[in-house]
Design an enzyme around this catalytic site. Structure first.
Site, PDB file in Angstrom:
ATOM      1  N   VAL A   3      40.216  23.287  83.145  1.00  0.00           N
ATOM      2  CA  VAL A   3      40.761  24.508  83.064  1.00  0.00           C
ATOM      3  C   VAL A   3      42.483  24.475  83.294  1.00  0.00           C
ATOM      4  O   VAL A   3      42.826  23.778  83.975  1.00  0.00           O
ATOM      5  CB  VAL A   3      40.196  25.342  84.175  1.00  0.00           C
ATOM      6  CG1 VAL A   3      40.865  26.815  84.679  1.00  0.00           C
ATOM      7  CG2 VAL A   3      38.831  25.740  84.295  1.00  0.00           C
ATOM      8  N   LEU A  43      22.114  19.850  80.039  1.00  0.00           N
ATOM      9  CA  LEU A  43      21.135  19.037  79.697  1.00  0.00           C
ATOM     10  C   LEU A  43      19.797  19.702  79.334  1.00  0.00           C
ATOM     11  O   LEU A  43      19.662  20.818  80.065  1.00  0.00           O
ATOM     12  CB  LEU A  43      20.967  18.267  81.076  1.00  0.00           C
ATOM     13  CG  LEU A  43      22.183  17.470  81.338  1.00  0.00           C
ATOM     14  CD1 LEU A  43      21.838  16.633  82.571  1.00  0.00           C
ATOM     15  CD2 LEU A  43      22.685  16.547  80.361  1.00  0.00           C
ATOM     16  N   CYS A  63      38.020  15.454  88.977  1.00  0.00           N
ATOM     17  CA  CYS A  63      39.175  14.398  89.308  1.00  0.00           C
ATOM     18  C   CYS A  63      38.803  13.507  90.445  1.00  0.00           C
ATOM     19  O   CYS A  63      37.540  13.521  90.777  1.00  0.00           O
ATOM     20  CB  CYS A  63      40.459  15.092  89.894  1.00  0.00           C
ATOM     21  SG  CYS A  63      41.141  16.609  88.840  1.00  0.00           S
TER      22      CYS A  63
END
Length: 614
Positions: free
Chosen positions: A54, A263, A2
């Site tokens: 989540v 990645l 966030c």
């Protein structure tokens, strides 16, 4: 993941300052594209932008919870990896939970243990808690600073935010940069002194620290630091312990209610993360695992091998994807895309950064976001295990200075005389270096060579790793992608910190003990592959494009660069051939083309933020 922002003030009623908080969190919308919220009381106001990872329904913020006559409010950016263990302990202590979110667990942990809760957390986080009854604000940041957190005090007030742009959006904050702030950009950039916010009066909460703001003022304190102790495990035990610590870190960091990918460059580090992630996916019945790699248009034609980048990634990434059965995606970036993204990357970072390396990562993450919301990266293994060339070969870069900063004389020759006032480049860098070395946790009786290696590791962890983590967070969160870094798991780092150099280089190789730990986990061609950094373009058109853009900027009398650089010397550099423009700017980390790209970012920063040099 966030974006957070807040304002506390003892002399002002903030209960009606919601519009200001909305202004502060608006620039953080990319970090939290899923939801937003504000909370205001008499002396504190919080703002939040949410990326739901989540408990997509139950984790809304700011989160408010009461216990008796005390009310607590939380805004939080991050992810806890030991949520379940903490929840079980708190439940045993009489707490009940109404959501499945780690946000609620974090808030209740603070309610139960106060600042001491930070010692119990395993994760990446930056958070703020307001205690309404106690009239105090608490801020904390994870152990390695994976998540950013800036603040500014002004008399009776404090402002904080996930990014500098959140603070600059406040009407009381001006984009002023003094001589010291400019020295940070020109002499240390893209690194910054830990805790320094470049803009005047702006600081950042140091990694592994908390901050308490009440009517007595600001108090900061470390809650975690590395400890040096003798290492008693032999080679086999050490390799096994490294393997299990890394495996467990990856397993913990796969927690999510949204798609997770990795990645995969085909290098040792990303391959290790991917192998353990694929293993966990199979054990949990998840899958298939999606993997992502990056390349550049026509790099197959123009690639130039050198000591720092010995070979291209694509073949190794393909080998790993095939051996693990992943669904592999390759993102190919062309030169115009890369050049056009340079300014965007600077604005994402709020500062001139790592030029095309930042821009490429932003473009890469933008593509990954189309298929995933969480991605695991192999970042930071080189800092933790000693993978960089400056750990391994003698030379000026291993002398008594930051090993990635070379030839300050060449750097300052391109700058306007006295641009940073009385601050001299050599003195400024030397002071920052000596201050850092003074904080190295020493091991009594350690041999001089081992003591020096320990210094190098500390310098890399405190500075260079912080730079890469900042880049990783900004470029990924700019597209609402959460990047996790298992090599930064503090349990792993604490163990590896004390492995002596002879074992870290087991078998006479860089990161030798990690290679040994991965024996049987990775294909031998990948396990024994030489280190290769984040790839860059080798297309000569990139050099021409960034050079020409800088020359066009310098032709404009209103260009802000004129106050910073010597235009005549930059133009002279531009007249040289591509091969002749490599500068000792950031060691082997910035070539001549990257210098021109960095100038583009510097101009964009000065112009967009309306930087006032004071």
């Amino acid at each position: 993941m966030c974006g957070i922002a807040g304002w506390a003030d003892w002399k002002r009623d903030l209960s009606r300052e919601g519009p200001v908080l909305e202004t502060m969190i608006a620039p953080l919308a990319d970090r939290g594209p899923d939801a937003g919220g504000i909370w205001c009381s008499g002396h504190c106001a919080f703002g939040h932008r949410r990326l739901a990872v989540v408990d997509l329904v139950g984790g809304a913020q700011p989160m408010v919870r009461s216990r008796g006559d005390r009310t607590y409010v939380l805004v939080y950016n991050g992810q806890l990896y030991n949520t379940q263990e903490l929840k079980e302990e708190l439940t045993a202590r009489g707490h009940a939970f109404s959501t499945q979110s780690d946000t609620e667990v974090l808030l209740v942990a603070y309610m139960e243990w106060g600042p001491e809760c930070t010692r119990r957390l395993n994760g990446i986080y930056a958070f703020a808690v307001w205690d309404e009854a106690g009239q105090q604000l608490f801020l904390a940041r994870d152990r390695f600073g994976v998540k950013p957190l800036f603040y500014k005090t002004m008399g009776s007030a404090i402002l904080f935010g996930s990014e500098l742009k959140a603070l600059l959006a406040h009407p009381l904050v001006q984009p002023e940069v003094d001589a010291e702030g400019l020295a940070e950009v020109l002499y240390l950039g893209p690194s910054r002194t830990p805790g320094h916010g470049v803009f005047r009066g702006v600081r950042e909460v140091l990694p592994g620290h908390w901050l308490l703001f009440d009517r007595a003022g600001v108090r900061t304190q470390p809650y975690w630091q590395l400890e040096s102790r003798p290492h008693t495990d032999g080679p086999a035990e050490t390799a096994e312990r490294v393997r299990e610590l890394l495996r467990e870190a990856v397993r913990r960091q796969l927690v999510a209610d949204v798609p997770v990918a990795t990645l995969l460059s085909g290098g040792l580090d990303s391959s290790a993360i991917t192998a353990f992630a694929a293993e966990a996916f199979r054990a949990q019945g998840r899958g298939p695992l999606h993997t992502w790699s990056i390349d550049y248009a026509e790099n197959d034609r123009h690639f130039r091998a050198h000591a720092f980048q010995p070979d291209p990634d694509s073949a190794y990434a393909g080998t790993m994807a095939e051996s693990l059965g992943t669904v592999h995606h390759e993102v190919v970036i062309d030169t115009p895309q890369l050049v056009d993204a340079l300014e965007k990357a600077a604005l994402i970072r709020d500062l001139p950064g790592m030029a095309d390396v930042d821009a490429a990562l932003f473009l890469f993450c933008r593509e990954i976001k189309k298929g995933a919301t969480v991605v695991l990266s192999g970042e930071c293994a080189d800092e933790v295990f000693g993978g960089y060339p400056w750990f391994h070969r003698p030379g000026p870069e291993t002398g008594r200075t930051f090993p990635w900063i070379r030839s300050l004389e060449a750097r300052t020759a391109l700058l306007q005389p006295g641009v940073t006032g009385p601050i001299r480049a050599e003195d400024y860098v030397a002071q920052r270096y000596s201050n850092t070395v003074a904080r190295v946790p020493r091991l009594p009786g350690e041999e001089p060579e081992e003591a020096r290696i320990r210094e190098l590791f500390y310098l890399n962890l405190a500075w260079f790793m912080a730079t890469l983590l900042d880049r990783n967070d900004r470029m990924s969160m700019a597209v609402g992608l959460e990047a996790r870094v298992p090599f930064c798991d503090h349990l792993l780092v604490e163990y590896v910190w004390n492995i002596p150099w002879r074992l870290k280089t087991y078998g006479g190789r860089e990161k030798g003990i990690l290679r040994e730990a991965l024996r049987g986990v990775l294909p031998e061609a990948v396990r024994t592959r030489r280190k290769s950094p984040f790839p860059k373009t080798h297309h000569p058109e990139y050099f021409r494009a960034v050079r020409d853009r800088v020359l066009a900027l310098l032709d404009d009398p209103a260009c802000r660069l004129h106050k910073i650089v010597r235009a005549d010397r930059v133009r002279a550099l531009a007249r040289q051939d591509h091969e002749a423009t490599d500068l000792p700017w950031f060691g082997q980390l910035m070539s001549g083309p990257q210098y021109f790209a960095w100038l583009i970012q510097l101009e964009a920063w000065l112009r967009h933020y309306k930087v006032v040099l004071v």
